[in-house]
Motif scaffolding. Structure first.
Motif, PDB file in Angstrom:
ATOM      1  N   ILE A  14       0.839  -1.203   0.000  1.00  0.00           N
ATOM      2  CA  ILE A  14       0.000   0.000   0.000  1.00  0.00           C
ATOM      3  C   ILE A  14       0.874   1.252   0.000  1.00  0.00           C
ATOM      4  O   ILE A  14       1.885   1.326   0.705  1.00  0.00           O
ATOM      5  N   ILE A  15       0.460   2.245  -0.814  1.00  0.00           N
ATOM      6  CA  ILE A  15       1.143   3.544  -0.828  1.00  0.00           C
ATOM      7  C   ILE A  15       0.199   4.708  -0.519  1.00  0.00           C
ATOM      8  O   ILE A  15       0.659   5.829  -0.312  1.00  0.00           O
ATOM      9  N   MET A  43       4.854  13.920 -11.432  1.00  0.00           N
ATOM     10  CA  MET A  43       3.762  13.249 -10.726  1.00  0.00           C
ATOM     11  C   MET A  43       2.503  13.247 -11.563  1.00  0.00           C
ATOM     12  O   MET A  43       2.338  14.080 -12.463  1.00  0.00           O
ATOM     13  N   GLY A  44       1.603  12.342 -11.241  1.00  0.00           N
ATOM     14  CA  GLY A  44       0.287  12.341 -11.857  1.00  0.00           C
ATOM     15  C   GLY A  44      -0.575  13.452 -11.284  1.00  0.00           C
ATOM     16  O   GLY A  44      -0.292  14.000 -10.211  1.00  0.00           O
ATOM     17  N   ARG A  45      -1.651  13.762 -11.995  1.00  0.00           N
ATOM     18  CA  ARG A  45      -2.558  14.838 -11.574  1.00  0.00           C
ATOM     19  C   ARG A  45      -3.131  14.579 -10.180  1.00  0.00           C
ATOM     20  O   ARG A  45      -3.193  15.487  -9.347  1.00  0.00           O
ATOM     21  N   SER A 122       0.478   5.463  -8.363  1.00  0.00           N
ATOM     22  CA  SER A 122       0.732   4.092  -8.783  1.00  0.00           C
ATOM     23  C   SER A 122       0.694   3.927 -10.299  1.00  0.00           C
ATOM     24  O   SER A 122       1.475   3.149 -10.851  1.00  0.00           O
ATOM     25  N   ASN A 123      -0.181   4.659 -11.000  1.00  0.00           N
ATOM     26  CA  ASN A 123      -0.233   4.551 -12.463  1.00  0.00           C
ATOM     27  C   ASN A 123       1.069   5.033 -13.105  1.00  0.00           C
ATOM     28  O   ASN A 123       1.570   4.425 -14.048  1.00  0.00           O
ATOM     29  N   LEU A 124       1.612   6.132 -12.600  1.00  0.00           N
ATOM     30  CA  LEU A 124       2.881   6.651 -13.123  1.00  0.00           C
ATOM     31  C   LEU A 124       4.006   5.654 -12.857  1.00  0.00           C
ATOM     32  O   LEU A 124       4.811   5.360 -13.743  1.00  0.00           O
ATOM     33  N   TYR A 125       4.051   5.113 -11.649  1.00  0.00           N
ATOM     34  CA  TYR A 125       5.075   4.119 -11.331  1.00  0.00           C
ATOM     35  C   TYR A 125       4.969   2.921 -12.282  1.00  0.00           C
ATOM     36  O   TYR A 125       5.970   2.441 -12.808  1.00  0.00           O
ATOM     37  N   GLY A 148      -5.556   0.511   2.424  1.00  0.00           N
ATOM     38  CA  GLY A 148      -5.396   1.548   1.422  1.00  0.00           C
ATOM     39  C   GLY A 148      -6.079   1.184   0.126  1.00  0.00           C
ATOM     40  O   GLY A 148      -6.592   0.076  -0.034  1.00  0.00           O
ATOM     41  N   ASP A 149      -6.081   2.133  -0.800  1.00  0.00           N
ATOM     42  CA  ASP A 149      -6.699   1.909  -2.102  1.00  0.00           C
ATOM     43  C   ASP A 149      -5.723   2.147  -3.255  1.00  0.00           C
ATOM     44  O   ASP A 149      -6.095   2.104  -4.411  1.00  0.00           O
ATOM     45  N   ALA A 150      -4.464   2.410  -2.939  1.00  0.00           N
ATOM     46  CA  ALA A 150      -3.426   2.574  -3.964  1.00  0.00           C
ATOM     47  C   ALA A 150      -2.215   1.742  -3.550  1.00  0.00           C
ATOM     48  O   ALA A 150      -1.793   1.791  -2.396  1.00  0.00           O
ATOM     49  N   SER A 151      -1.691   0.987  -4.510  1.00  0.00           N
ATOM     50  CA  SER A 151      -0.566   0.087  -4.226  1.00  0.00           C
ATOM     51  C   SER A 151       0.606   0.381  -5.144  1.00  0.00           C
ATOM     52  O   SER A 151       0.417   0.837  -6.272  1.00  0.00           O
ATOM     53  N   PHE A 152       1.792   0.083  -4.643  1.00  0.00           N
ATOM     54  CA  PHE A 152       2.973   0.149  -5.495  1.00  0.00           C
ATOM     55  C   PHE A 152       2.911  -1.040  -6.446  1.00  0.00           C
ATOM     56  O   PHE A 152       2.564  -2.148  -6.031  1.00  0.00           O
TER      57      PHE A 152
END
Length: 194
Positions: A14-15, A43-45, A122-125, A148-152
């Motif tokens: 999780i990030i 970074m993303g928006r 996470s999308n950018l990564y 969380g709702d965003a993961s690496f």
């Protein structure tokens, strides 16, 4: 130009949650600032909007698929200026906001800099790792799981080698420890860090 991912990642990958960090870790924020200061950050928006201001002492480049995207005004209502791709960019230590619509354009635009930091989300990564654009990862590996709702994204650990680790054990303030870890891309021919 060196392309570096910087992220804090929980034990379960999780990030983030609800566009914010799921933990309070002042040491990581200080480390992030020290690491990225004076260099462009990409970074993303959604990541920019979660911060809601340009990070000082850094050129802030925001990726948005909407070419008409504009940053929100400052707290006092003053509009924030925006440099749109492909206009000339200021020095990496200049606090400015720039925007591009895709990762390849943004990286070619930043090619005159020595280093650029990809700071989320996470999308950018995922895009950068999938396109083999990353030279190094600087991760804060947190020894605890979080909701969380965003993961690496999953990444191919055979393509990177650990070149540095600073261990930070659990303390009276927190029951979990964390490590600052640097991974460098491997030169396949020599099996050494690039």
């Amino acid at each position: 130009m060196k392309v570096t991912i910087v992220a804090a990642v929980a034990q379960n990958g999780i990030i983030g949650i609800d566009n914010r960090l799921p933990w309070h870790l002042p040491e990581d924020l200080a480390f992030f600032k020290q690491t990225t200061l004076g260099c462009p950050v990409l970074m993303g928006r959604k990541t920019y909007e979660s911060i809601n201001r340009p990070l000082p002492g850094r050129l802030n480049v925001v990726l948005s698929s909407d070419p008409s995207w504009q940053p929100a005004p400052a707290k006092d209502g003053t509009p924030r200026s925006l440099i749109a791709y492909p206009a000339e960019l200021p020095a990496g230590s200049t606090t400015q906001i720039a925007s591009a619509t895709n990762l390849p354009n943004a990286l070619s635009w930043l090619n005159g800099f020595d280093q650029v930091f990809l700071i989320g989300g996470s999308n950018l990564y995922q895009q950068a790792l999938d396109q083999n654009l990353v030279d190094e990862l600087i991760l804060t590996e947190i020894h605890e799981s979080f909701d969380g709702d965003a993961s690496f994204p999953d990444w191919d650990r055979t393509r990177f080698i650990e070149v540095g680790r600073t261990v930070n054990p659990a303390s009276a303030e927190r029951t979990w420890g964390f490590d600052f870890v640097k991974y460098a891309r491997v030169n396949v021919a020599t099996n050494t860090a690039i």
